[in-house]
Write a protein that holds these residues in place. Structure first.
Motif, PDB file in Angstrom:
ATOM      1  N   PHE A 130       0.834  -1.204   0.000  1.00 22.32           N
ATOM      2  CA  PHE A 130       0.000   0.000   0.000  1.00 22.32           C
ATOM      3  C   PHE A 130       0.868   1.253   0.000  1.00 22.32           C
ATOM      4  CE2 PHE A 130      -1.990   3.382   2.543  1.00 22.32           C
ATOM      5  CZ  PHE A 130      -3.126   3.626   1.784  1.00 22.32           C
ATOM      6  N   PHE A 131       1.835   1.313   0.895  1.00 21.03           N
ATOM      7  CA  PHE A 131       2.647   2.522   1.033  1.00 21.03           C
ATOM      8  C   PHE A 131       3.547   2.753  -0.174  1.00 21.03           C
ATOM      9  CE2 PHE A 131       1.413   1.944   5.472  1.00 21.03           C
ATOM     10  CZ  PHE A 131       1.184   3.248   5.869  1.00 21.03           C
ATOM     11  N   ASP A 132       3.944   1.701  -0.894  1.00 21.54           N
ATOM     12  CA  ASP A 132       4.848   1.877  -2.035  1.00 21.54           C
ATOM     13  C   ASP A 132       4.195   2.667  -3.164  1.00 21.54           C
ATOM     14  OD1 ASP A 132       3.900  -0.090  -4.346  1.00 21.54           O
ATOM     15  OD2 ASP A 132       3.657  -1.154  -2.462  1.00 21.54           O
ATOM     16  N   ALA A 133       2.869   2.703  -3.207  1.00 14.16           N
ATOM     17  CA  ALA A 133       2.167   3.413  -4.273  1.00 14.16           C
ATOM     18  C   ALA A 133       1.760   4.830  -3.867  1.00 14.16           C
ATOM     19  CB  ALA A 133       0.924   2.630  -4.700  1.00 14.16           C
ATOM     20  N   LEU A 134       2.069   5.239  -2.645  1.00 16.75           N
ATOM     21  CA  LEU A 134       1.733   6.598  -2.220  1.00 16.75           C
ATOM     22  C   LEU A 134       2.770   7.578  -2.786  1.00 16.75           C
ATOM     23  CD1 LEU A 134       0.576   6.106   1.471  1.00 16.75           C
ATOM     24  CD2 LEU A 134      -0.786   6.169  -0.622  1.00 16.75           C
TER      25      LEU A 134
ATOM     26  N   SER B 235       2.435   9.201   3.021  1.00 19.15           N
ATOM     27  CA  SER B 235       2.709   8.032   3.861  1.00 19.15           C
ATOM     28  C   SER B 235       2.726   8.424   5.331  1.00 19.15           C
ATOM     29  CB  SER B 235       4.052   7.399   3.478  1.00 19.15           C
ATOM     30  OG  SER B 235       4.002   6.848   2.179  1.00 19.15           O
ATOM     31  N   ALA B 236       3.318   9.585   5.624  1.00 14.59           N
ATOM     32  CA  ALA B 236       3.351  10.056   7.012  1.00 14.59           C
ATOM     33  C   ALA B 236       1.946  10.314   7.531  1.00 14.59           C
ATOM     34  CB  ALA B 236       4.197  11.325   7.103  1.00 14.59           C
ATOM     35  N   ARG B 237       1.113  10.931   6.702  1.00  8.24           N
ATOM     36  CA  ARG B 237      -0.262  11.230   7.114  1.00  8.24           C
ATOM     37  C   ARG B 237      -1.027   9.948   7.433  1.00  8.24           C
ATOM     38  NH1 ARG B 237      -5.265  11.227   5.305  1.00  8.24           N
ATOM     39  NH2 ARG B 237      -4.652  10.306   3.313  1.00  8.24           N
ATOM     40  N   VAL B 238      -0.940   8.960   6.547  1.00  3.04           N
ATOM     41  CA  VAL B 238      -1.660   7.707   6.756  1.00  3.04           C
ATOM     42  C   VAL B 238      -1.107   6.969   7.970  1.00  3.04           C
ATOM     43  CG1 VAL B 238      -2.188   5.445   5.765  1.00  3.04           C
ATOM     44  CG2 VAL B 238      -2.266   7.484   4.322  1.00  3.04           C
ATOM     45  N   MET B 239       0.225   6.966   8.129  1.00  2.00           N
ATOM     46  CA  MET B 239       0.828   6.248   9.255  1.00  2.00           C
ATOM     47  C   MET B 239       0.427   6.875  10.580  1.00  2.00           C
ATOM     48  SD  MET B 239       2.605   3.585   9.825  1.00  2.00           S
ATOM     49  CE  MET B 239       3.419   2.812  11.228  1.00  2.00           C
ATOM     50  N   VAL B 240       0.339   8.190  10.644  1.00  4.88           N
ATOM     51  CA  VAL B 240      -0.104   8.863  11.866  1.00  4.88           C
ATOM     52  C   VAL B 240      -1.544   8.485  12.179  1.00  4.88           C
ATOM     53  CG1 VAL B 240      -0.718  11.114  12.820  1.00  4.88           C
ATOM     54  CG2 VAL B 240       1.521  10.784  11.776  1.00  4.88           C
ATOM     55  N   GLN B 241      -2.395   8.494  11.177  1.00  6.63           N
ATOM     56  CA  GLN B 241      -3.789   8.077  11.379  1.00  6.63           C
ATOM     57  C   GLN B 241      -3.857   6.640  11.872  1.00  6.63           C
ATOM     58  OE1 GLN B 241      -5.766   8.700   7.612  1.00  6.63           O
ATOM     59  NE2 GLN B 241      -6.592  10.657   8.260  1.00  6.63           N
ATOM     60  N   LEU B 242      -3.088   5.781  11.228  1.00  3.23           N
ATOM     61  CA  LEU B 242      -3.093   4.366  11.586  1.00  3.23           C
ATOM     62  C   LEU B 242      -2.612   4.156  13.010  1.00  3.23           C
ATOM     63  CD1 LEU B 242      -3.515   1.440  10.603  1.00  3.23           C
ATOM     64  CD2 LEU B 242      -1.162   1.474   9.758  1.00  3.23           C
ATOM     65  N   ALA B 243      -1.519   4.837  13.380  1.00  5.56           N
ATOM     66  CA  ALA B 243      -0.967   4.698  14.726  1.00  5.56           C
ATOM     67  C   ALA B 243      -1.955   5.178  15.782  1.00  5.56           C
ATOM     68  CB  ALA B 243       0.349   5.474  14.818  1.00  5.56           C
ATOM     69  N   ASP B 244      -2.548   6.349  15.554  1.00  8.32           N
ATOM     70  CA  ASP B 244      -3.524   6.880  16.510  1.00  8.32           C
ATOM     71  C   ASP B 244      -4.729   5.953  16.654  1.00  8.32           C
ATOM     72  OD1 ASP B 244      -1.949   9.080  16.976  1.00  8.32           O
ATOM     73  OD2 ASP B 244      -3.066  10.409  15.644  1.00  8.32           O
ATOM     74  N   TRP B 245      -5.190   5.424  15.537  1.00 12.25           N
ATOM     75  CA  TRP B 245      -6.366   4.559  15.537  1.00 12.25           C
ATOM     76  C   TRP B 245      -6.097   3.256  16.269  1.00 12.25           C
ATOM     77  CZ3 TRP B 245      -8.640   0.968  11.446  1.00 12.25           C
ATOM     78  CH2 TRP B 245     -10.026   0.856  11.604  1.00 12.25           C
ATOM     79  N   ILE B 246      -4.937   2.648  16.008  1.00 14.94           N
ATOM     80  CA  ILE B 246      -4.589   1.389  16.669  1.00 14.94           C
ATOM     81  C   ILE B 246      -4.448   1.591  18.169  1.00 14.94           C
ATOM     82  CG2 ILE B 246      -2.670  -0.231  16.975  1.00 14.94           C
ATOM     83  CD1 ILE B 246      -2.442  -0.374  13.946  1.00 14.94           C
ATOM     84  N   THR B 247      -3.860   2.698  18.578  1.00 15.65           N
ATOM     85  CA  THR B 247      -3.726   2.971  20.007  1.00 15.65           C
ATOM     86  C   THR B 247      -5.085   3.231  20.657  1.00 15.65           C
ATOM     87  OG1 THR B 247      -1.471   3.844  19.797  1.00 15.65           O
ATOM     88  CG2 THR B 247      -2.763   4.595  21.684  1.00 15.65           C
TER      89      THR B 247
ATOM     90  N   TYR C  55      11.150   6.085   8.213  1.00 10.70           N
ATOM     91  CA  TYR C  55      10.270   7.259   8.185  1.00 10.70           C
ATOM     92  C   TYR C  55       8.924   6.926   8.812  1.00 10.70           C
ATOM     93  CZ  TYR C  55       7.930  11.375   6.123  1.00 10.70           C
ATOM     94  OH  TYR C  55       7.237  12.546   5.921  1.00 10.70           O
ATOM     95  N   LEU C  56       8.376   5.753   8.507  1.00  9.38           N
ATOM     96  CA  LEU C  56       7.108   5.345   9.101  1.00  9.38           C
ATOM     97  C   LEU C  56       7.238   5.228  10.616  1.00  9.38           C
ATOM     98  CD1 LEU C  56       5.826   2.606   6.598  1.00  9.38           C
ATOM     99  CD2 LEU C  56       5.396   5.074   6.590  1.00  9.38           C
ATOM    100  N   ARG C  57       8.316   4.613  11.079  1.00 10.28           N
ATOM    101  CA  ARG C  57       8.523   4.495  12.528  1.00 10.28           C
ATOM    102  C   ARG C  57       8.699   5.860  13.171  1.00 10.28           C
ATOM    103  NH1 ARG C  57      12.940   2.704  13.809  1.00 10.28           N
ATOM    104  NH2 ARG C  57      13.970   2.267  11.819  1.00 10.28           N
ATOM    105  N   HIS C  58       9.406   6.757  12.473  1.00 12.34           N
ATOM    106  CA  HIS C  58       9.679   8.086  13.022  1.00 12.34           C
ATOM    107  C   HIS C  58       8.389   8.865  13.243  1.00 12.34           C
ATOM    108  CE1 HIS C  58      11.708  11.928  13.657  1.00 12.34           C
ATOM    109  NE2 HIS C  58      10.944  12.449  12.709  1.00 12.34           N
ATOM    110  N   VAL C  59       7.492   8.858  12.249  1.00  9.07           N
ATOM    111  CA  VAL C  59       6.258   9.648  12.387  1.00  9.07           C
ATOM    112  C   VAL C  59       5.280   8.999  13.362  1.00  9.07           C
ATOM    113  CG1 VAL C  59       6.498  10.624  10.083  1.00  9.07           C
ATOM    114  CG2 VAL C  59       5.145   8.541  10.393  1.00  9.07           C
ATOM    115  N   ALA C  60       5.430   7.686  13.605  1.00 15.54           N
ATOM    116  CA  ALA C  60       4.536   6.999  14.550  1.00 15.54           C
ATOM    117  C   ALA C  60       5.054   7.051  15.983  1.00 15.54           C
ATOM    118  CB  ALA C  60       4.355   5.541  14.136  1.00 15.54           C
TER     119      ALA C  60
END
Length: 470
Positions: free
Chosen positions: A226-230, A318-330, A379-384
């Motif tokens: 998914f992230f490779d196509a962003l 990717s940063a925007r989606v990862m932040v949303q994903l991290a917040d949602w999972i938490t 980068y994904l880990r950093h923004v999360a």
């Protein structure tokens, strides 16, 4: 792990074989090009060309977004990109074992979470629905777990792919709620997967449109390729020590078409024929620092790690989606897996086109090919950070082996009808796990709630800078 596989029923294997001044940029693999007037332009190529001629060069991210998702003729509006007949083959299309292993991972960690009573599967970019179909089929072999599944949520914007997913998941047309998408035909919005135990299936354009409300459902999220196509922005560090953005401009006319270079192969396939095509656009470099560079590269690590002439790719989407994903999972005490190809560091020049299982010039005929760039897991880990607990990434081969793919392979080999089928099974297994194929370049990142003390399998405990476990 072997005990978990023994609890699954044998099944016959499915065999299956991303206002500034600018100057030309010559070092970014921009091949000689045929100009925009050398052939009849597709509607999307003409749309992008006219946009650039009217307002000036556009960012690489904007170009990718248009080439992949534009309603004028974006690549993913076609819906037939996957598989042998398409342009590329993903892990779920190679073998059912991939989805089955992921399902077992979620079952294991559902038990470690204390067996929550309500769960939902969520997939970002579900392709043809193959991965979710395999996961649901495997999950049904664990009745206690499957009884908690209250639905499936698919984040998919392509109308054509939604229709493909609807059919793949065996949704009953009579029970499907359709919605208008602005096109000639309505698209699925909600259905029921009769072939997978009557599970409700919901489609969404965006992750943040999923509303679990007060349902108490624990989301089990997967983002596979998914992230490779962003979209990514591209930058080059100049001799002045500043970052200059790489943009996309209209190519000059008068040059010859170019053949695509490199191939993307799958086991047992014949070598694809060389692809020819005009290159309609070119890369250029800004002379001054763009607002995008100033904003996206303000982190001091970019100045510390890179020198003059270095290129970097950054994906704010990717940063925007990862932040949303991290917040949602938490917030929902969920679990997530990100599976994609890339590295655990920032890279500079990985943007590529893929067409007919072959690498192609990404600046040629936008909309006719997939455009992808390697994922920067760091980068994904950093923004999360501070929002969720990330583990990994680990290589796909190591993940699949630790989760028992060999045991599953042995089951399928015993049920195979003949030697040819056994050979194909082994070939598919090797392609998924071999470090010289997909086993190393593909990585797996686990995302758990912030503050969680659970160390997911097969990830090692996180450590501090001095080596102490945390």
């Amino acid at each position: 792990m072997l005990a978990l596989w023994r609890r699954t029923a044998l099944r016959a294997p499915r065999l299956a074989p991303r206002t500034v001044l600018w100057t030309p940029r010559g070092g970014l693999h921009t091949p000689p090009s045929a100009g925009p007037g050398s052939e009849e332009l597709t509607p999307l190529t003409k749309h992008i060309r006219d946009m650039i001629l009217a307002t000036g060069p556009i960012t690489v991210a904007r170009y990718m977004q248009l080439a992949l998702t534009s309603p004028v003729g974006g690549y993913y509006t076609r819906g037939q990109a996957f598989g042998r007949e398409g342009d590329f083959v993903t892990s779920p299309e190679i073998s059912q074992m991939f989805g089955e292993v992921l399902a077992v991972w979620y079952v294991m960690h559902w038990e470690q979470l204390g067996r929550p009573e309500r769960t939902v599967f969520v997939e970002l970019g579900p392709g043809r629905g193959t991965l979710m179909d395999d996961m649901l089929r495997a999950a049904r072999r664990f009745p206690a777990f499957f009884a908690t599944v209250r639905g499936v949520h698919l984040v998919e914007r392509s109308p054509e792919l939604r229709r493909v997913q609807h059919d793949r998941l065996g949704c009953d047309a009579k029970q499907t709620r359709m919605e208008a998408d602005g096109g000639a035909q309505p698209v699925p919005a909600q259905g029921v997967s009769e072939s997978r135990g009557g599970v409700a299936v919901h489609w969404h354009d965006l992750l943040d449109s999923i509303d679990l409300g007060s349902s108490g459902c624990v989301p089990l999220v997967v983002a596979h390729e998914f992230f490779d196509a962003l979209p990514v922005h591209k930058f080059e560090k100049g001799a002045d020590g500043l970052w200059h953005e790489i943009l996309v401009d209209v190519a000059e006319s008068g040059s010859a078409p170019v053949a695509a270079s490199g191939t993307v192969r799958f086991a047992g396939s014949p070598p694809p024929q060389p692809a020819q095509g005009a290159c309609h656009f070119k890369f250029v470099r800004t002379r001054s620092v763009t607002p995008g560079a100033a904003l996206l590269l303000r982190d001091k690590r970019f100045d510390a790690q890179f020198s003059s002439g270095d290129l970097v790719e950054v994906s704010p989407e990717s940063a925007r989606v990862m932040v949303q994903l991290a917040d949602w999972i938490t917030r929902c005490n969920g679990l997530g897996l990100v599976v994609d190809y890339g590295q655990d560091w920032t890279q500079g020049d990985t943007l590529r086109g893929i067409k007919s299982h072959r690498f192609a010039n990404p600046l040629s005929s936008p909309g006719s090919m997939d455009l992808t760039a390697d994922v920067d897991f760091s980068y994904l880990r950093h923004v999360a950070q501070g929002r969720a607990a990330c583990h990994g990434p680990v290589e796909q081969g190591a993940f699949l082996h630790a989760m028992g793919i060999q045991a599953r392979l042995e089951q399928l080999l015993r049920s195979a009808r003949d030697h040819a089928m056994q050979k194909t099974l082994v070939d598919c297994y090797r392609r998924l796990t071999d470090p010289h194929s997909m086993g190393r370049v593909y990585k797996v990142l686990a995302v758990l709630p912030s503050g969680s003390t659970l160390v997911p399998a097969p990830f090692a405990p996180q450590t501090t800078a001095d080596g102490a476990a945390r």
